[in-house]
Design an enzyme around this catalytic site. Structure first.
Site, PDB file in Angstrom:
ATOM      1  N   ARG A  88      10.490 -30.202  39.917  1.00  0.00           N
ATOM      2  CA  ARG A  88      10.164 -31.635  40.033  1.00  0.00           C
ATOM      3  C   ARG A  88      10.887 -32.422  38.943  1.00  0.00           C
ATOM      4  O   ARG A  88      11.286 -33.566  39.137  1.00  0.00           O
ATOM      5  CB  ARG A  88       8.654 -31.845  39.891  1.00  0.00           C
ATOM      6  N   ASP A 148      -3.372 -30.397  43.330  1.00  0.00           N
ATOM      7  CA  ASP A 148      -3.317 -29.051  42.743  1.00  0.00           C
ATOM      8  C   ASP A 148      -4.686 -28.370  42.824  1.00  0.00           C
ATOM      9  O   ASP A 148      -4.773 -27.161  43.086  1.00  0.00           O
ATOM     10  CB  ASP A 148      -2.841 -29.130  41.286  1.00  0.00           C
ATOM     11  N   ARG A 151      -5.212 -27.116  46.304  1.00  0.00           N
ATOM     12  CA  ARG A 151      -4.467 -25.855  46.529  1.00  0.00           C
ATOM     13  C   ARG A 151      -5.157 -24.684  45.840  1.00  0.00           C
ATOM     14  O   ARG A 151      -5.205 -23.580  46.390  1.00  0.00           O
ATOM     15  CB  ARG A 151      -3.033 -26.010  46.009  1.00  0.00           C
ATOM     16  N   HIS A 175       1.648 -31.761  36.162  1.00  0.00           N
ATOM     17  CA  HIS A 175       1.874 -31.455  37.586  1.00  0.00           C
ATOM     18  C   HIS A 175       3.266 -30.818  37.723  1.00  0.00           C
ATOM     19  O   HIS A 175       4.187 -31.381  38.295  1.00  0.00           O
ATOM     20  CB  HIS A 175       1.765 -32.745  38.405  1.00  0.00           C
TER      21      HIS A 175
END
Ligand SMILES: NC(=O)C1=CN([C@@H]2O[C@H](COP(=O)(O)OP(=O)(O)OC[C@H]3O[C@@H](n4cnc5c(N)ncnc54)[C@H](O)[C@@H]3O)[C@@H](O)[C@H]2O)C=CC1
Ligand SMILES: O=C([O-])CC(=O)C(=O)O
Length: 311
Positions: A88, A148, A151, A175
């Protein structure tokens, strides 16, 4: 209540779909720079109304910020997503300029909006938005922890072979693939610690899978995920607009909490009509504290790349 979503791509459109479908806002405006694209997404979503039964007014505009005026919440999803093999963090060069320009435009027409930042690298984009706009910290919320954590609950539910909604668990920290901190010690199955059911080895695998959850999907899809990100934004926006005071892990500016200052990073927050209403500074174990400090160092290093754009 009016919500603007900037960026009508995979994540932006999924946010609009989720917010409309659940009747969270009375009006949703999608804005994109691609000519006609947001208009098309808005029309497609609007044509779900009769079959799914929602009444939200959904419209799309190409770069016309006047149509976003007086939004209560603005969600920033504009920018590029990663491709398989990328992190990212590699997106910062392009996304920082986009996010800063978008935040300025948005505030011109919605000076009282609460801004939810989604574009990656999200913690750094949240920090950028806060510094560039000078808004009070309660009005800038980075969305990452909600996703998150969902998940984490998914991977725990698979390991337990029990429904995700019976699992409670949270991810804090950055993140990023290496900066997330799944709080395994505090995860529970209907109030029973998951360590009653899963071995240390199984729990370590769940945590590792959670941390690379976004990368795994990017590998499978060729671009990053959108359904769960859209649903996570909708969950957050619902807590703001309906003043639900939900506890959600969000990226927020810390001022001494968790031993950190001048950084936006994921921690448990109470989310209501004023945005971030409270930061919960929970007691971490020594290992969790060390992981949090390491995660904050990595996020801070990334923030250093903003020097020229913030100058
Ligand atoms: N924080 C999180 O949990 C998550 C963050 N993301 C991030 O969200 C961002 C968007 O991802 P996708 O929707 O999959 O990408 P996408 O490429 O499908 O959509 C991005 C959209 O932004 C638009 N855009 C670009 N510059 C713009 C500008 N200046 N003004 C308005 N619109 C502009 C593009 O035209 C495009 O339609 C990425 O940076 C991605 O990494 C994605 C998933 C989860
Ligand atoms: O993985 C990505 O690049 C997009 C994202 O932030 C996520 O899905 O968690």
């Amino acid at each position: 209540m009016k919500v603007t979503i900037v960026g009508a791509g995979n994540v932006g459109a999924s946010c609009a779909d989720s917010i409309s479908y659940r009747g969270i806002a009375s009006e949703v405006v999608l804005l994109d720079i691609r000519e006609g694209f947001a208009e098309g997404k808005a029309m497609d979503i609007s044509q779900c109304a009769t079959n799914t039964g929602f009444n939200t007014k959904v419209s799309g505009v190409t770069s016309d910020y006047s149509k976003t005026a007086n939004s209560d919440v603005v969600v920033i999803t504009s920018g590029i997503p990663r491709k398989p093999g990328m992190t990212r963090e590699e997106l910062i060069g392009i996304n920082a300029g986009i996010v800063k320009t978008v935040a300025d435009n948005v505030l011109t027409h919605s000076p009282n909006a609460i801004i939810v930042v989604v574009s990656n690298p999200m913690d750094t984009m949240t920090y950028l938005t806060l510094k560039a706009t000078g808004l009070p910290k309660n009005r800038i919320i980075g969305m990452g922890g909600a996703l998150d954590s969902s998940r984490f609950r998914y991977y725990l539910s698979k390991a337990l072979d029990k429904p995700s909604n019976d699992v409670s668990a949270m991810v804090i920290g950055g993140h990023g693939d290496t900066t997330m901190i799944p709080l395994t010690r505090l995860a529970s199955y209907n109030g029973i610690p998951v360590s009653e059911f899963l071995s240390g080895e199984e729990l370590a695998k769940v945590a590792a899978d959670t941390m690379v959850g976004g990368a795994t999907l990017t590998g499978l899809l060729g671009t990053s995920a959108w359904y769960a990100p859209g649903a996570s934004v909708a969950y957050l926006v619902d807590s703001i607009l309906n003043d639900q005071k939900k506890m959600i892990a969000c990226s927020v500016m810390l001022e001494g909490e968790y031993g950190q200052s001048d950084i936006c990073i994921g921690v448990p927050c109470i989310i209501g009509k004023n945005g971030i209403e409270e930061i919960l500074d929970i007691k971490l174990s020594d290992a969790e504290k060390a992981a949090f400090a390491k995660s904050a160092d990595a996020v801070r290093n990334m923030n250093a790349d903003l020097k020229s754009i913030l100058a």
